[in-house]
Every structure is written in structure tokens, then in C-alpha cells.
Design a protein around this motif. Structure first.
Motif, PDB file in Angstrom:
ATOM      1  N   UNK A 182       0.826  -1.203   0.000  1.00  0.00           N
ATOM      2  CA  UNK A 182       0.000   0.000   0.000  1.00  0.00           C
ATOM      3  C   UNK A 182       0.860   1.253   0.000  1.00  0.00           C
ATOM      4  N   UNK A 183       1.956   1.201   0.736  1.00  0.00           N
ATOM      5  CA  UNK A 183       2.844   2.368   0.837  1.00  0.00           C
ATOM      6  C   UNK A 183       4.071   2.236  -0.052  1.00  0.00           C
ATOM      7  N   UNK A 184       4.155   1.167  -0.815  1.00  0.00           N
ATOM      8  CA  UNK A 184       5.308   0.922  -1.676  1.00  0.00           C
ATOM      9  C   UNK A 184       6.606   1.121  -0.883  1.00  0.00           C
ATOM     10  N   UNK A 185       6.691   0.440   0.263  1.00  0.00           N
ATOM     11  CA  UNK A 185       7.798   0.674   1.187  1.00  0.00           C
ATOM     12  C   UNK A 185       8.360  -0.632   1.717  1.00  0.00           C
ATOM     13  N   UNK A 186       9.694  -0.710   1.736  1.00  0.00           N
ATOM     14  CA  UNK A 186      10.378  -1.779   2.443  1.00  0.00           C
ATOM     15  C   UNK A 186      10.512  -1.338   3.894  1.00  0.00           C
ATOM     16  N   UNK A 187       9.969  -2.122   4.813  1.00  0.00           N
ATOM     17  CA  UNK A 187       9.951  -1.771   6.232  1.00  0.00           C
ATOM     18  C   UNK A 187      10.784  -2.758   7.033  1.00  0.00           C
ATOM     19  N   UNK A 188      11.358  -2.267   8.122  1.00  0.00           N
ATOM     20  CA  UNK A 188      12.127  -3.148   9.002  1.00  0.00           C
ATOM     21  C   UNK A 188      11.950  -2.683  10.444  1.00  0.00           C
ATOM     22  N   UNK A 189      11.720  -3.634  11.341  1.00  0.00           N
ATOM     23  CA  UNK A 189      11.635  -3.364  12.776  1.00  0.00           C
ATOM     24  C   UNK A 189      12.571  -4.302  13.509  1.00  0.00           C
ATOM     25  N   UNK A 190      12.829  -3.985  14.767  1.00  0.00           N
ATOM     26  CA  UNK A 190      13.745  -4.803  15.560  1.00  0.00           C
ATOM     27  C   UNK A 190      13.189  -4.933  16.975  1.00  0.00           C
ATOM     28  N   UNK A 191      13.234  -6.132  17.493  1.00  0.00           N
ATOM     29  CA  UNK A 191      12.645  -6.406  18.797  1.00  0.00           C
ATOM     30  C   UNK A 191      13.649  -6.231  19.938  1.00  0.00           C
ATOM     31  N   UNK A 192      14.809  -5.655  19.624  1.00  0.00           N
ATOM     32  CA  UNK A 192      15.841  -5.456  20.653  1.00  0.00           C
ATOM     33  C   UNK A 192      16.627  -4.192  20.330  1.00  0.00           C
ATOM     34  N   UNK A 193      16.841  -3.371  21.364  1.00  0.00           N
ATOM     35  CA  UNK A 193      17.768  -2.230  21.245  1.00  0.00           C
ATOM     36  C   UNK A 193      18.851  -2.444  22.287  1.00  0.00           C
ATOM     37  N   UNK A 194      19.999  -2.891  21.824  1.00  0.00           N
ATOM     38  CA  UNK A 194      21.044  -3.352  22.728  1.00  0.00           C
ATOM     39  C   UNK A 194      21.967  -2.223  23.174  1.00  0.00           C
ATOM     40  N   UNK A 195      21.355  -1.185  23.751  1.00  0.00           N
ATOM     41  CA  UNK A 195      22.129  -0.119  24.386  1.00  0.00           C
ATOM     42  C   UNK A 195      21.542   0.085  25.775  1.00  0.00           C
ATOM     43  N   UNK A 201      15.409  -5.300  32.970  1.00  0.00           N
ATOM     44  CA  UNK A 201      16.579  -6.150  32.831  1.00  0.00           C
ATOM     45  C   UNK A 201      17.439  -5.730  31.656  1.00  0.00           C
ATOM     46  N   UNK A 202      18.496  -6.481  31.424  1.00  0.00           N
ATOM     47  CA  UNK A 202      19.488  -6.172  30.398  1.00  0.00           C
ATOM     48  C   UNK A 202      18.986  -6.602  29.027  1.00  0.00           C
ATOM     49  N   UNK A 203      19.140  -5.694  28.020  1.00  0.00           N
ATOM     50  CA  UNK A 203      18.764  -6.004  26.640  1.00  0.00           C
ATOM     51  C   UNK A 203      17.337  -6.553  26.570  1.00  0.00           C
ATOM     52  N   UNK A 204      16.413  -5.769  27.058  1.00  0.00           N
ATOM     53  CA  UNK A 204      15.027  -6.221  27.086  1.00  0.00           C
ATOM     54  C   UNK A 204      14.085  -5.088  26.683  1.00  0.00           C
ATOM     55  N   UNK A 205      14.559  -4.277  25.695  1.00  0.00           N
ATOM     56  CA  UNK A 205      13.775  -3.139  25.204  1.00  0.00           C
ATOM     57  C   UNK A 205      13.697  -3.212  23.683  1.00  0.00           C
ATOM     58  N   UNK A 206      12.526  -2.957  23.148  1.00  0.00           N
ATOM     59  CA  UNK A 206      12.354  -2.983  21.698  1.00  0.00           C
ATOM     60  C   UNK A 206      12.905  -1.707  21.069  1.00  0.00           C
ATOM     61  N   UNK A 207      13.397  -1.842  19.863  1.00  0.00           N
ATOM     62  CA  UNK A 207      13.843  -0.690  19.096  1.00  0.00           C
ATOM     63  C   UNK A 207      12.620   0.150  18.746  1.00  0.00           C
ATOM     64  N   UNK A 208      12.620   1.462  19.033  1.00  0.00           N
ATOM     65  CA  UNK A 208      11.382   2.250  18.938  1.00  0.00           C
ATOM     66  C   UNK A 208      11.084   2.821  17.557  1.00  0.00           C
ATOM     67  N   UNK A 209      11.884   2.486  16.551  1.00  0.00           N
ATOM     68  CA  UNK A 209      11.701   3.067  15.231  1.00  0.00           C
ATOM     69  C   UNK A 209      11.356   1.998  14.188  1.00  0.00           C
ATOM     70  N   UNK A 210      10.810   2.479  13.085  1.00  0.00           N
ATOM     71  CA  UNK A 210      10.587   1.647  11.903  1.00  0.00           C
ATOM     72  C   UNK A 210      11.520   2.161  10.813  1.00  0.00           C
ATOM     73  N   UNK A 211      12.376   1.291  10.315  1.00  0.00           N
ATOM     74  CA  UNK A 211      13.204   1.661   9.186  1.00  0.00           C
ATOM     75  C   UNK A 211      12.418   1.511   7.898  1.00  0.00           C
ATOM     76  N   UNK A 212      12.636   2.447   6.972  1.00  0.00           N
ATOM     77  CA  UNK A 212      11.872   2.381   5.725  1.00  0.00           C
ATOM     78  C   UNK A 212      12.735   2.781   4.531  1.00  0.00           C
ATOM     79  N   UNK A 213      12.428   2.180   3.408  1.00  0.00           N
ATOM     80  CA  UNK A 213      12.919   2.594   2.098  1.00  0.00           C
ATOM     81  C   UNK A 213      11.707   2.647   1.193  1.00  0.00           C
TER      82      UNK A 213
END
Length: 790
Positions: A182-195, A201-213
Motif C-alpha cells: 500500500x505504501x510501496x515501502x520496504x519496512x524493518x523493525x527490531x525487537x531489541x535495542x542493545x544499548x 533487565x538487560x537487553x530487554x527493550x524494543x527498538x522504537x523506530x521503523x526503518x523504511x525505504x
């Protein structure tokens, strides 16, 4: 007209672009684009990476440092459907030799022009001023007499978060890809933000952004699996999807995530087509919808790029110089400002070093580039750094945006750059209200005024004294390489005597002005004591000592086998007036005799050939490299200041010419670095690669070379009462002119070397009226014209 042309490239006639003629440069020659939040690096072959806010914590695409192959990036392939031939507008990664190639690095954009067998492409990449994305604008023209069928393919590897994803088998398992038709977009998400972000706990937060092309033209196929795109044991030079193995439209969670897309273009003879991609990060898909709507056509893309170019043009034109030296004009008017702002202050990263963090001393010094442009941005930087000072006066050595975590170290100079830069700001603006601004401490939200922050820094330094009354060096004192000199808190720094004397002398004047005479008297007495201590313990007969080690041994002494003389201890004796003039002259004569080389003054000489555990990693560099016997460009700029101040004008200009990247770049196979930005260091005579520049872009030398050239060669500098006119130009210059905004007035200053000797001022006219002295007093006029005769 091409300026400073070599076999690799040249500056455009207006100086707004450096145009590279071949992809085969000695090292990657890059551009660093940033709007202060989103940024990217891009080399002349298309290598590089993108990020938001922090190049190490929030990177969009994978990239690993390899300055030999430069084979990590975001790539576009073109394929002729009839012949099957494949090439890239950026040359890499297919390496097909193009019929024509050009890469133009401009201010806020890079443009690739390529031609292959009748197909010309113009690929421009830039970052809008206020968006978390980059735009790839691609124009393809069919120069032949027949219709051509072209397939255009994208490739990049998703990172989405920390750059430390070398353990790819681990990191890839958290990434999910999807093609949103619908948006003609390649999307990517990540279930971990390792910072180090808050989480359970440690390494237990989702990445809050959506990558797009996304693109304005429909993706025909897609492939989001690296294995399928390249092929097992394949390469990006010849990926299987471009070699009779179609994309399989893989998406989801079980792949090594990439953004491989394709679109088909039919181009009639002598016609052209245009398309554009947006690549970036959003918090939700509604943001992506707004982006797609905002950049739905070529007109909106053109308007966005126009605003970027206008922004940099407006930034540069606030201060302009015209001198007989065109390389100086190019650097001071444009390229040094661009490097300091886009590369150091906003991006805080490049190819030789990927940081993302704020260095307490680093970006404070860099922010001085804003003083004659937009001094309120220097004030903003001062307040930001004050927030990362502890209430006892010391400061973080560096800190990370996003997490606000940092290194609580024992350096002896970091915190002192706060009062130093505050003094520079006050000289430019006379804005005493900044001193009253309330700013928190890093460990105390109540905080204090900027004046109190500055005094706390000075007072903290005064508490860190040895039994002889010499400042303790701790973990280092501007020179990070002296990393083991004072870890037992016994080693001393003579350079801090100079630096602290400079600051306290000026704070004495400031405190008297605002009525704090007891504090002013304290600092005046401390300066007197430190100067006496310097002559008693810090003079080595021909020059000033640099430091002492924890074990009591001297550093920077004639008795040393290596590191007998250090540059900073000599130049800052002049800058700070921390010693009698005869001592300073003798010290600078030693700089001439021992340190001045082809590319300016070395940081120290001779270099260390054996590691010294009581000095630190400086002694572990190869002899003649970086701080160990090389020209450390940041420190070399201070030699310009010192030589000019002492009246040795030809040597000030010789130092400028020695580190000038444009002039060094005229021998590109020796110099190797980009000729349009300063390097962090240049190899010294003890290196087999004497004259080689490296660590380009990410260096504090850009802002300092700008400042020292303007203030001490051209001699136009701010003080409380107005603008000082004190030129230290080469004697063969007939004249020069400067346009500069100062406290709301646009000054047009012309200096004529009537005597041919470039001596002191003979007469000065302000708006046609003769005046005495060499200070242009602050006025309320919109413009002011100044004529100076030497």
C-alpha cells in the motif's frame, strides 16, 4: 574554472563542490551530511552509513570500517535488460569501468554522475533540513537512438540500533522485514535495542523506530534476505539476483535482513526518467504517510534540496574573506565551517572514527565556529556541557546522547574548557546575561548559574595541585595519549599552568567587572603564584617542560631520549602570557629549530620508539605517527596563534601553509587524505610515510584553523569593546578584505599593505573618519565600512 586540480579532482569555480574525477582515490574521500539529528557518511564509491542522533547507538544500515576496500554501503545497481550488463552509478560494488564518472561532494549533498554505454545517471543524495531521512534523487537519461529497458535495484543491510552487530547470527534474529504494498515501502523493525536504555533487565527493550525505504515508483520485486540476494559464497560485485536468479520476495523474521528492491524503467531514445527514494526512520506509519505525501513529486524534492543549499550559503556568507591566497579563501569561507559544523558538531562521526558521543572538551571548542555566525548556538553548547559537569567542578570526559551516560574520568583539562569557551562567547557578544542562566549539574538537578559552573571548574583545578604547587595531570590534560602519566595522582602538568593562567587572568577582569572582587583577587594571586612556579620548576633551559610522571621523571626535557620537546608547552606560554617574553621567545625559537617541519610543527620530537608505561598509549604509536612525532593538526593551529602573537608573522603563515589540506592535497599520492577538509594528523619525518594525512573530518582542527586564521593571520578578532584589527599577514600581500557580522552590525573591512612590509597599522578610517588605535568600537549602525592602511 577548475581550482587546485590534481589527477583525482578539483574544486569548482565557486568553491561549493569538490569534484572527484575517478573512483580510484588514494583513500576513501567522503562527505559527512547532517542536519543535527539525522546524518550519513558517503564515499566517492558509495560506501557509508546512516544514523539518527547517534552514529553508534542508532545506526540504520550496517557498515564496518575498511579504508582499503570501502565495501560497505547503500547501493543502487543498474541492469540493461537486453544485454544483461550491470553497473553502479557509484562504481562500487560491481566495479564495472564506466565510460564517464564524477562524484561532487557539496555542502549538504553528494552527486554522482555516471555514463555507461549510452545511459547517463545523475544520483544525488541529501538530507532535508528538518527530517529524519535522506533522499536519493536519480535521473537516468537514454543517450542512444533506441529504447532501453533498465532494471534498477537497491541493496543495503539493516542494522537498526547499535553498530556493534558483528555477531550477526545473534543480531539478525531480532529484525523483521516487510514489504508494505500500500505504501510501496520496504519496512524493518527490531525487537531489541542493545544499548543502555531503561527496561526490565538487560537487553530487554524494543527498538522504537521503523526503518523504511520508499519510492515514488512501484517496486516490481523485492528480496529481503541477504543469502538469496547475494547467493551462498557470493559477492556484492556479482549478486545472483542480477545474474539470472530472480528475487524470491522473502520477508519476515528468519533472514539476514536487507532492503533489496527492484523497479523497471522503460526509457525512450534521447529521453530521461526521474525517480526518488526516501530512506530513514519513523516512529509510526502515520509519519511515513506524511513523508510520502510531502515528497510525492520531483518539485518537492528540488525544493527541499534548494533549502539545504540556501541554509549553507546563508551560514557561510555571514563571514567572508578575500585574500591573495585562494586556498585560504576556500577554507575560511566555506570548507572549515562545513567540516566543523556538519562533521564535528552535528554528525560527530566520520570514516576514521565513529563516535556519536559529545566530548566535553571537543564539541565545546568546536562550537567557537558559531561565534561570528550564530553565537547563540555557542551559548546553547555551553549550557549543554554545563549540564554534564558535576557539582564539585569536574566533568564527564564524554557522554552519549539518547542514554546520557558517559565516562567519569580524571582528566585535568575537560572542565576548564567551560570557562574558556564562555570567555570566548563573552568577547564576541558581551552578553553577561548568559552568566546568570541557571543550569543543572550532572549529579544535582538544582544546578547553578553558568558563572558558578565556570568558577567551580576553576576552583576544582586549583584543588588538584602537587606538593610543589603544580597542577596534577591525572588521566591526561588535552593530550589523551598521556594516559598513564598521572594515574597515581602524582604526575604534574606544566601545560595546565599555561592554560589555567590564561583562563584566570581573563576571569579576574570579568569578576571585577561584575563586582566579585574577592574572587578576582584570589585568581590574580593564583596566576602570580603559578607563573613563579613555572619558572622555578618548568623551565628546561631552552624550552618549557611538558609534564612529570607519577615516578617523578620529566617529560619534554633535554634529558629525555625521546619526547625531548613538546609543542603545546611552548605555544601556550605565548598565548597565555604565562612567562616573561624572553623565555617565550626562546621557547618558540626551539619550536622553530626542533619541531617545524614540512607540514607544520610536530607535536613532539623525537618520537618514542619504545613504549613507556609511565606515559601511556602515546608512546605506543608507531614512531612518527599521530601524537608520537607527527603533526597533530589541532595543536599545530595554536602555533599560528603563538607565532602571530609574538610577532613572527611569516612563521604563522608558514604553519598555516604546512597544515593546509588544499596545498598538501596537491601531492595526493603522498598526502592521501581528502584535500577539502583537515586531517587529525600528518605523519612526521620519522615515519616512512612522511607527509601522509589521516584521521580526516573528525578532528577539532577545523574550528581552530578557522579561528586562528581569521583572528591571528587576518587579525580580526572580538573583544569586549569591539573588533580588534591586528593583521599578521605575509609581507607580499597587497591587501585583503573581510566581511563580518559583529553584535548586529555588518562590517566591511579592507586592509591595504601600503608599505609592502605588512607592518603595524598606519591609519584607520571608520565610515570615512580617521580614528586612533586599532579597535573598531561597537556601534548601532546596520553597516560599517573600515579602511586600514599598514
Amino acid at each position: 574554472m577548475k581550482k587546485y586540480e590534481t589527477k583525482y579532482g578539483y574544486f569548482s569555480e565557486d568553491g561549493n563542490e569538490y569534484i572527484i574525477k575517478t573512483p580510484h582515490t588514494p583513500k576513501p574521500w567522503i562527505n559527512v551530511l547532517s542536519n543535527g539529528h539525522y546524518g550519513l557518511t558517503i564515499s566517492q564509491t558509495g560506501g557509508g552509513f546512516s544514523w539518527l542522533e547517534h552514529s553508534e547507538f542508532n545506526r540504520l544500515n550496517r557498515w564496518h570500517q575498511d579504508l582499503v576496500q570501502d565495501n560497505w554501503g547503500k547501493y543502487i545497481y543498474l541492469k540493461d535488460a537486453e544485454s544483461g550488463e550491470v553497473w553502479n552509478p557509484t562504481w562500487l560494488p560491481s566495479r564495472t569501468e564506466l565510460d564517464d564518472y564524477q562524484c561532487a561532494h557539496g555542502f549538504g549533498y553528494t552527486r554522482f554522475t555516471a555514463e555507461y554505454k549510452g545511459i547517463r545517471s545523475i544520483f544525488t543524495i541529501f538530507i532535508p533540513l528538518d527530517k529524519s531521512l535522506e533522499i536519493w534523487d536519480i535521473r537516468i537519461e537514454n543517450l542512444s537512438n533506441k529504447t532501453r529497458q533498465i532494471t534498477m535495484v537497491t541493496y543495503l543491510e539493516w542494522c537498526l540500533g547499535s553498530s556493534a552487530d558483528h555477531h550477526r547470527e545473534f543480531h539478525k534474529t531480532f529484525i523483521e522485514t516487510k514489504l508494505d504494498r500500500e505504501r510501496n515501502s520496504a519496512l524493518a523493525t527490531k525487537r531489541l535495542w542493545d544499548i543502555g536504555v531503561p527496561g526490565r533487565g538487560h537487553w530487554n527493550t524494543s527498538y522504537p523506530y521503523i526503518g523504511f525505504l520508499t519510492s515514488d515508483k512501484s517496486f516490481l520485486q523485492f528480496e529481503f534476505d541477504k543469502d538469496t540476494f547475494i547467493g551462498q559464497f557470493g559477492t556484492l560485485q556479482n549478486p545472483v539476483v542480477l545474474n539470472n536468479s530472480p528475487m524470491q520476495n522473502h520477508q519476515g523474521t528468519f533472514y539476514d535482513a536487507i532492503a533489496g528492491t527492484s523497479m523497471h524503467l522503460t526509457i525512450e531514445a534521447k529521453q530521461r526518467v526521474r525517480t526518488h527514494y526516501q530512506f530513514g526512520l519513523v516512529k509510526n506509519l502515520e509519519e511515513l504517510d506524511k513523508i510520502r505525501s510531502e515528497f510525492k513529486d520531483s518539485e518537492s524534492v528540488d525544493e527541499s534540496l534548494k533549502k539545504v543549499c540556501e541554509f549553507w550559503g546563508d551560514t557561510f556568507k555571514k563571514t567572508e574573506v578575500t585574500t591573495p591566497d585562494e586556498s585560504l579563501n576556500l577554507l575560511v569561507n566555506k570548507w572549515l565551517k562545513y567540516q566543523a559544523i556538519s562533521g564535528r558538531l552535528w554528525a560527530r562521526t566520520a570514516y576514521y572514527q565513529q563516535s556519536g558521543a559529545f566530548g566535553y572538551r571537543d564539541q565545546l571548542q568546536d562550537s567557537q565556529v558559531f561565534l561570528p555566525i550564530s553565537p547563540e548556538l555557542t551559548a546553547k553548547q555551553i549550557c549543554l556541557h554545563a549540564e554534564h559537569q558535576f557539582k564539585d567542578g569536574h566533568a564527564l570526559h564524554w557522554w552519549h546522547p539518547i542514554t546520557d551516560s558517559g565516562l567519569d574520568s580524571n582528566f585535568s583539562d575537560d572542565f576548564l574548557w567551560l570557562p574558556f569557551v564562555t570567555l570566548s562567547y563573552l568577547e564576541e557578544t558581551d552578553d553577561l546575561d548568559l552568566l546568570k542562566r541557571q543550569v543543572k549539574y550532572y549529579d544535582d538537578p538544582k544546578g547553578a548559574t553558568i558563572l558558578e559552573h565556570c568558577c567551580q571548574a576553576i576552583d576544582y583545578a586549583l584543588k588538584r595541585m602537587s606538593s610543589r604547587g603544580i597542577p596534577l595531570i591525572g588521566s591526561g590534560d588535552w593530550n589523551d595519549g598521556l594516559s598513564a602519566t598521572g594515574i597515581e595522582m602524582k604526575g604534574e602538568s606544566f601545560w595546565i599552568i599555561h592554560f589555567l593562567s590564561y583562563i584566570m587572568t581573563r576571569f579576574d577582569d570579568l569578576l571585577n567587572r561584575i563586582g566579585n572582587t574577592p574572587k578576582a583577587e584570589q585568581y590574580r594571586l593564583e596566576v602570580t603564584r603559578l607563573k613563579k612556579t613555572l619558572l622555578e620548576f618548568g623551565w628546561d633551559g631552552e624550552w618549557f617542560l611538558r609534564a612529570t610522571k607519577d615516578n617523578g621523571e620529566l617529560i619534554g626535557s633535554q634529558e629525555n631520549q625521546a619526547g625531548q620537546i613538546y609543542l603545546n608547552a611552548q605555544t601556550w606560554s605565548v598565548i597565555a602570557n604565562s612567562a616573561p617574553i624572553d623565555y617565550c621567545q626562546k621557547a618558540m625559537k626551539s619550536v622553530i629549530d626542533r619541531l617545524m617541519k614540512n607540514n607544520g610543527p610536530l607535536l613532539l620530537y623525537p618520537g618514542y620508539s619504545e613504549p613507556d608505561e609511565y606515559i601511556g598509549y602515546l608512546s605506543r604509536y608507531a614512531t612518527g605517527a599521530r601524537e608520537n612525532g607527527g603533526v597533530y593538526t589541532h595543536a599545530a593551529t595554536w602555533a599560528i596563534w603563538a607565532f602571530a602573537k609574538i610577532g613572527w608573522d611569516d612563521l604563522a603563515f608558514k604553519s598555516f601553509k604546512g597544515i593546509n589540506p588544499i596545498l598538501n592535497g596537491m601531492d595526493p599520492d603522498r598526502y592521501k587524505g581528502e584535500p577539502y577538509v583537515t586531517p587529525g594528523n600528518i605523519d612526521g619525518p620519522e615515519s616512512p610515510y612522511y607527509g601522509r594525512g589521516s584521521w580526516t573530518w573528525y578532528t577539532g582542527s577545523a574550528a581552530w584553523l578557522q579561528k586562528c586564521t581569521m583572528e591571528w593571520i587576518l587579525g580580526i578578532r572580538a573583544c569586549r569593546d569591539g573588533l580588534i584589527i591586528d593583521p599578521h599577514i605575509p609581507s607580499d600581500w597587497p591587501s585583503f578584505s573581510v566581511k563580518r557580522i559583529f553584535r548586529g552590525t555588518q562590517y566591511y573591512i579592507r586592509v591595504t599593505n601600503e608599505s609592502g612590509k605588512a607592518g603595524r597599522i598606519k591609519r584607520m578610517l571608520i565610515d570615512g573618519k580617521k580614528t586612533s588605535g586599532n579597535i573598531i568600537r561597537t556601534c548601532d549602525n546596520e553597516t560599517c565600512r573600515v579602511e586600514v592602511i599598514l
